[in-house]
Write a protein that holds these residues in place. Structure first.
Motif, short mmCIF file in Angstrom:
data_model
loop_
_atom_site.label_atom_id
_atom_site.label_comp_id
_atom_site.label_asym_id
_atom_site.label_seq_id
_atom_site.Cartn_x
_atom_site.Cartn_y
_atom_site.Cartn_z
N ARG A 148 105.00 74.21 71.47
CA ARG A 148 104.07 73.12 70.77
C ARG A 148 103.25 72.17 71.74
N MET A 149 102.09 72.41 71.34
CA MET A 149 101.02 71.67 72.16
C MET A 149 100.66 70.29 71.55
N ALA A 150 100.72 70.49 70.30
CA ALA A 150 100.09 69.26 69.23
C ALA A 150 100.71 69.36 67.90
N ALA A 151 100.68 68.32 67.30
CA ALA A 151 101.09 68.47 65.58
C ALA A 151 100.72 67.24 65.20
N LEU A 152 100.24 67.14 63.86
CA LEU A 152 99.72 66.15 62.93
C LEU A 152 100.16 66.34 61.73
N ALA A 153 100.53 65.34 61.36
CA ALA A 153 101.12 65.07 59.71
C ALA A 153 100.00 63.74 59.03
N THR A 154 99.14 64.17 58.46
CA THR A 154 98.40 62.95 57.91
C THR A 154 97.85 62.99 56.45
N HIS A 155 97.06 62.20 55.96
CA HIS A 155 96.67 62.02 54.52
C HIS A 155 95.22 61.40 54.72
N THR A 156 94.44 61.67 53.53
CA THR A 156 93.19 61.02 53.22
C THR A 156 93.02 60.91 51.72
N SER B 107 93.39 54.00 31.74
CA SER B 107 93.83 55.61 31.59
C SER B 107 93.67 56.39 32.62
N LEU B 108 92.96 55.85 33.60
CA LEU B 108 92.58 56.50 34.87
C LEU B 108 93.54 56.00 36.06
N SER B 109 94.08 55.05 36.05
CA SER B 109 94.97 54.33 36.86
C SER B 109 96.30 55.42 37.55
N ALA B 110 96.61 56.32 36.62
CA ALA B 110 97.43 57.32 37.13
C ALA B 110 96.90 58.49 37.54
N ALA B 111 95.58 58.46 37.35
CA ALA B 111 94.84 59.85 37.85
C ALA B 111 94.23 59.37 39.42
N CYS B 112 94.19 58.37 39.89
CA CYS B 112 93.58 58.00 41.02
C CYS B 112 94.41 58.59 42.10
N ALA B 113 93.94 59.14 43.26
CA ALA B 113 94.36 59.87 44.47
C ALA B 113 95.51 58.76 45.03
N SER B 114 96.49 59.06 45.30
CA SER B 114 97.45 58.50 46.02
C SER B 114 98.41 59.05 47.07
N GLN B 115 97.50 59.99 47.83
CA GLN B 115 98.30 60.86 48.72
C GLN B 115 98.98 59.94 49.87
N GLN B 116 99.87 60.52 50.46
CA GLN B 116 100.74 59.68 51.71
C GLN B 116 100.99 60.89 52.57
N THR B 117 101.27 60.37 53.71
CA THR B 117 101.63 61.40 54.86
C THR B 117 103.06 61.80 54.69
N THR B 118 103.18 63.17 54.72
CA THR B 118 104.45 63.85 54.25
C THR B 118 105.28 64.46 55.79
N GLN B 119 106.34 64.72 55.20
CA GLN B 119 107.29 65.21 56.24
C GLN B 119 108.09 66.15 55.44
N THR B 120 107.60 67.33 55.29
CA THR B 120 108.17 68.31 54.34
C THR B 120 109.17 69.22 55.06
N GLY B 121 109.23 69.08 56.18
CA GLY B 121 110.26 70.28 57.19
C GLY B 121 109.10 71.19 57.78
#
Length: 217
Positions: free
Chosen positions: A165-173, A20-34
């Motif tokens: 722009r000096m720096a940019a970062l898109a990431t996930h944990t 039942s928890l399989s869908a509740a575990c975090a599964s974040q991914q690096t995004t590129q939303t614009g």
């Protein structure tokens, strides 16, 4: 004759609850939303944990002494709660703001207005998951806590006057037993907050690594 082998109640409960928890575990991914516009981002890291980064390479920049940290926003990507709660969004953006100020504040003076020699940090939470505390309490005597949390973000550092722009970062944990210990499984937002703290730390270190950017001692 067919012999039926009974599954121990505790084991069966653990299996059912894990399923039942399989869908509740975090599964974040690096995004590129614009949110970062057309920043030329470079993939860094292995597949599944990959971040996207950009660092200016102009060695002739004037030294920066201060930083203006804007309040982070919520810019939803593809992995957010179906109905994000305003209380969670407010708490996470506040935690992200505090982390950015703390990590950049170790190197630069914190200011509230743009100006010469001032960096500007703008950031957004693009995804988050919360740990299911109730499920973790039930699971702990059986197999240990399993429902984690996590967060994804996109951020950039600009010259506060020119917008360069000096720096940019898109990431996930995503949270884990090895990332902060077991206690964070029992605070719904703990893993997401820890993730955002790590993102802020990484961005600050990324900026400080660029030649020409001074650090406050």
């Amino acid at each position: 004759m067919i012999t039926l082998k009974l599954v121990p109640t505790r084991t069966l409960a653990a299996v059912l609850l894990c399923g039942s928890l399989s869908a509740a575990c975090a599964s974040q991914q690096t995004t590129q939303t614009g949110y970062l516009g057309g920043a030329p981002l470079t993939p860094v890291g292995a597949k599944g944990s990959r971040a996207l980064t950009y660092s200016a390479d102009d060695r002739g920049r004037a030294a920066y002494k201060a930083v203006l940290v804007e309040r982070p926003s919520f810019h939803p990507g593809h992995r957010t709660p179906r109905e994000p709660k305003s209380a969670d969004v407010a708490a996470l953006t506040a935690a992200y703001a505090e982390a950015l100020e703390r990590h950049f504040g170790r190197r630069y003076a914190l200011v509230e207005q743009p100006g010469p020699g001032v960096l500007r940090v703008r950031a957004a939470i693009t995804g988050y998951d919360l740990a299911d505390v109730t499920a973790n309490v039930l699971l702990t005597p059986l197999v240990g806590p399993m429902s984690n949390g996590g967060a994804a973000s996109e951020a950039e550092v600009l010259d506060s006057l020119t917008g360069e722009r000096m720096a940019a970062l898109a990431t996930h944990t995503n949270g884990s037993m090895w990332g902060g210990g077991p206690l964070k499984f029992f605070r719904a937002r703990a893993h997401a907050e820890r993730a955002l703290d790590g993102h802020a730390r990484r961005l600050a270190a990324q900026v400080a690594a660029v030649d020409g950017l001074s650090s406050k001692r």
